[in-house]
Design a protein around this motif. Structure first.
Motif, short mmCIF file in Angstrom:
data_model
loop_
_atom_site.label_atom_id
_atom_site.label_comp_id
_atom_site.label_asym_id
_atom_site.label_seq_id
_atom_site.Cartn_x
_atom_site.Cartn_y
_atom_site.Cartn_z
N LEU B 4 -14.63 -31.77 -2.86
CA LEU B 4 -13.60 -32.70 -2.45
C LEU B 4 -12.30 -31.94 -2.17
O LEU B 4 -11.74 -31.35 -3.07
CB LEU B 4 -13.35 -33.75 -3.53
CG LEU B 4 -14.35 -34.89 -3.60
CD1 LEU B 4 -14.19 -35.66 -4.89
CD2 LEU B 4 -14.20 -35.81 -2.42
N GLU B 5 -11.86 -31.99 -0.92
CA GLU B 5 -10.63 -31.33 -0.52
C GLU B 5 -9.55 -32.37 -0.30
O GLU B 5 -9.75 -33.35 0.43
CB GLU B 5 -10.85 -30.54 0.77
CG GLU B 5 -11.82 -29.38 0.63
CD GLU B 5 -11.24 -28.21 -0.15
OE1 GLU B 5 -12.03 -27.37 -0.62
OE2 GLU B 5 -10.00 -28.14 -0.29
N GLN B 6 -8.40 -32.16 -0.92
CA GLN B 6 -7.29 -33.06 -0.73
C GLN B 6 -6.23 -32.41 0.13
O GLN B 6 -5.99 -31.21 0.06
CB GLN B 6 -6.68 -33.45 -2.08
CG GLN B 6 -7.54 -34.40 -2.87
CD GLN B 6 -6.87 -34.84 -4.17
OE1 GLN B 6 -7.43 -34.67 -5.24
NE2 GLN B 6 -5.67 -35.41 -4.05
N SER B 7 -5.55 -33.25 0.92
CA SER B 7 -4.43 -32.76 1.70
C SER B 7 -3.36 -33.84 1.80
O SER B 7 -3.69 -35.03 1.81
CB SER B 7 -4.90 -32.35 3.10
OG SER B 7 -5.44 -33.47 3.77
N PRO B 8 -2.09 -33.45 1.83
CA PRO B 8 -1.64 -32.08 1.64
C PRO B 8 -1.74 -31.67 0.17
O PRO B 8 -1.97 -32.51 -0.69
CB PRO B 8 -0.18 -32.15 2.09
CG PRO B 8 0.23 -33.55 1.72
CD PRO B 8 -0.98 -34.40 1.99
N GLU B 17 10.55 -43.30 1.68
CA GLU B 17 9.62 -42.86 2.73
C GLU B 17 8.20 -43.32 2.42
O GLU B 17 7.85 -43.61 1.27
CB GLU B 17 9.66 -41.34 2.88
CG GLU B 17 10.97 -40.81 3.43
CD GLU B 17 10.93 -39.30 3.66
OE1 GLU B 17 12.00 -38.67 3.63
OE2 GLU B 17 9.83 -38.75 3.85
N ASN B 18 7.37 -43.33 3.46
CA ASN B 18 5.96 -43.62 3.31
C ASN B 18 5.17 -42.31 3.34
O ASN B 18 5.64 -41.32 3.92
CB ASN B 18 5.45 -44.52 4.45
CG ASN B 18 6.20 -45.84 4.51
OD1 ASN B 18 6.70 -46.33 3.50
ND2 ASN B 18 6.30 -46.40 5.70
N LEU B 19 4.00 -42.30 2.73
CA LEU B 19 3.17 -41.09 2.74
C LEU B 19 1.70 -41.47 2.63
O LEU B 19 1.35 -42.55 2.15
CB LEU B 19 3.55 -40.18 1.56
CG LEU B 19 3.22 -40.75 0.19
CD1 LEU B 19 2.14 -39.93 -0.52
CD2 LEU B 19 4.47 -40.86 -0.66
N THR B 20 0.87 -40.53 3.10
CA THR B 20 -0.58 -40.70 2.96
C THR B 20 -1.19 -39.41 2.44
O THR B 20 -0.85 -38.32 2.92
CB THR B 20 -1.23 -41.07 4.31
OG1 THR B 20 -0.63 -42.28 4.80
CG2 THR B 20 -2.73 -41.29 4.15
N VAL B 21 -2.06 -39.54 1.48
CA VAL B 21 -2.81 -38.43 0.91
C VAL B 21 -4.28 -38.62 1.28
O VAL B 21 -4.80 -39.74 1.21
CB VAL B 21 -2.64 -38.37 -0.62
CG1 VAL B 21 -3.49 -37.26 -1.22
CG2 VAL B 21 -1.18 -38.20 -0.98
N TYR B 22 -4.91 -37.52 1.67
CA TYR B 22 -6.30 -37.60 2.13
C TYR B 22 -7.23 -36.86 1.17
O TYR B 22 -6.86 -35.83 0.58
CB TYR B 22 -6.42 -37.00 3.53
CG TYR B 22 -5.59 -37.73 4.55
CD1 TYR B 22 -4.30 -37.30 4.85
CD2 TYR B 22 -6.08 -38.87 5.18
CE1 TYR B 22 -3.52 -37.98 5.77
CE2 TYR B 22 -5.30 -39.56 6.11
CZ TYR B 22 -4.02 -39.11 6.40
OH TYR B 22 -3.25 -39.79 7.30
N THR B 104 -3.11 -33.39 -5.16
CA THR B 104 -1.90 -33.42 -4.33
C THR B 104 -0.71 -33.66 -5.25
O THR B 104 -0.66 -34.67 -5.95
CB THR B 104 -1.96 -34.55 -3.28
OG1 THR B 104 -3.01 -34.28 -2.36
CG2 THR B 104 -0.64 -34.67 -2.55
N ARG B 105 0.20 -32.70 -5.22
CA ARG B 105 1.38 -32.84 -6.08
C ARG B 105 2.50 -33.47 -5.28
O ARG B 105 2.97 -32.91 -4.29
CB ARG B 105 1.81 -31.47 -6.62
CG ARG B 105 2.88 -31.57 -7.70
CD ARG B 105 3.03 -30.27 -8.47
NE ARG B 105 1.84 -29.89 -9.20
CZ ARG B 105 1.47 -30.39 -10.38
NH1 ARG B 105 2.23 -31.30 -10.97
NH2 ARG B 105 0.38 -29.97 -10.96
N LEU B 106 2.92 -34.67 -5.70
CA LEU B 106 3.95 -35.44 -5.00
C LEU B 106 5.25 -35.41 -5.79
O LEU B 106 5.27 -35.66 -6.99
CB LEU B 106 3.50 -36.90 -4.83
CG LEU B 106 4.54 -37.88 -4.30
CD1 LEU B 106 4.93 -37.52 -2.87
CD2 LEU B 106 4.01 -39.31 -4.37
N GLN B 107 6.34 -35.11 -5.07
CA GLN B 107 7.68 -35.17 -5.64
C GLN B 107 8.50 -36.11 -4.79
O GLN B 107 8.62 -35.91 -3.58
CB GLN B 107 8.32 -33.77 -5.65
CG GLN B 107 9.73 -33.74 -6.18
CD GLN B 107 9.79 -33.53 -7.68
OE1 GLN B 107 9.17 -32.63 -8.22
NE2 GLN B 107 10.55 -34.37 -8.37
#
Lengths: 110, 110
Positions: B4-8, B17-22, B104-107
């Motif tokens: 399982l690969e996550q990005s970013p 802001e909006n964001l999407t993690v895959y 995915t590390r979100l700040q």
């Protein structure tokens, strides 16, 4: 409910020493797991158990042993600690979908 | 081999802001879960998806499981500083063990 309890929270070991990381759950879950998490990374499965008396290897079992004599407890044993085993160790349990994790044991081997 | 690969891998954004993690894989999973982990704590389950194409919403978080059950996404609307953490996807091919993504590390900055 306490959920999943891990002890100790922190430990420093010298190379070649042994220790047991304790994990206990009070939710009567059949499935229990040990993962390790290296800095900034995801979790890698060390060992898991589908019930008392049954254990199986995960992705990274070398250097570790487990036992599952009761439904509640799933200790992880390190026999000859190596620097490569420096990591944060998480125990988890589940009934079906969804794991409940403990708060982790931070282990440093020097 | 990481299934399982996550990005970013890292994401730093401003509040609002909006964001999407895959979360992507070449393997088919019977279920997929998303966890959030805060420093010093174990991962906490956010959602489980089991049906291809399934969409689940949890307040400002929207989770989708790909039609072929090989991928998933997490969308956060109007991110807040409290959303800061490590987001982990995890897939299961049966009910007895999970394989975790790379994280995915979100700040989120105020």
């Amino acid at each position: 409910n306490a959920g999943v309890t891990q002890t100790p929270k922190f430990r420093i070991l010298k190379i070649g020493q042994s220790m047991t990381l304790q994990c206990a759950q009070d939710m009567n879950h059949n499935y229990m797991y040990w993962y390790r998490q290296d800095p900034g990374m995801g979790l890698k499965l060390i060992y898991y158990s589908v019930g008392a008396g049954i254990t199986d290897k995960g992705e990274v079992p070398n250097g570790y042993n487990v036992s599952r004599s009761t439904t509640e407890d799933f200790p992880l044993r390190l026999e000859l600690a190596a620097p490569s085993q420096t990591s944060v160790y998480f125990c988890a349990s589940s009934y079906s979908y969804g794991y409940t994790f403990g708060s982790g044991t931070r282990l440093t081997v020097v | 081999t990481q299934l399982l690969e996550q990005s970013p891998q890292f994401l730093s954004i401003q509040e609002g802001e909006n964001l999407t993690v895959y979360c992507n894989s070449s393997s088919v999973f019977s279920s997929l879960q998303w966890y959030r982990q805060e420093p010093g704590e174990g991962p906490v389950l956010l959602v489980t998806v089991v049906t291809g194409g399934e969409v689940k919403k949890l307040k400002r978080l929207t989770f989708q499981f790909g039609d072929a059950r090989k991928d998933s996404s997490l969308h956060i609307t109007a991110a807040q500083p409290g959303d800061t953490g490590l987001y982990l996807c995890a897939g299961s091919k049966n009910t007895d063990k999970l394989i975790f993504g790379t994280g995915t590390r979100l700040q989120v900055f105020p």
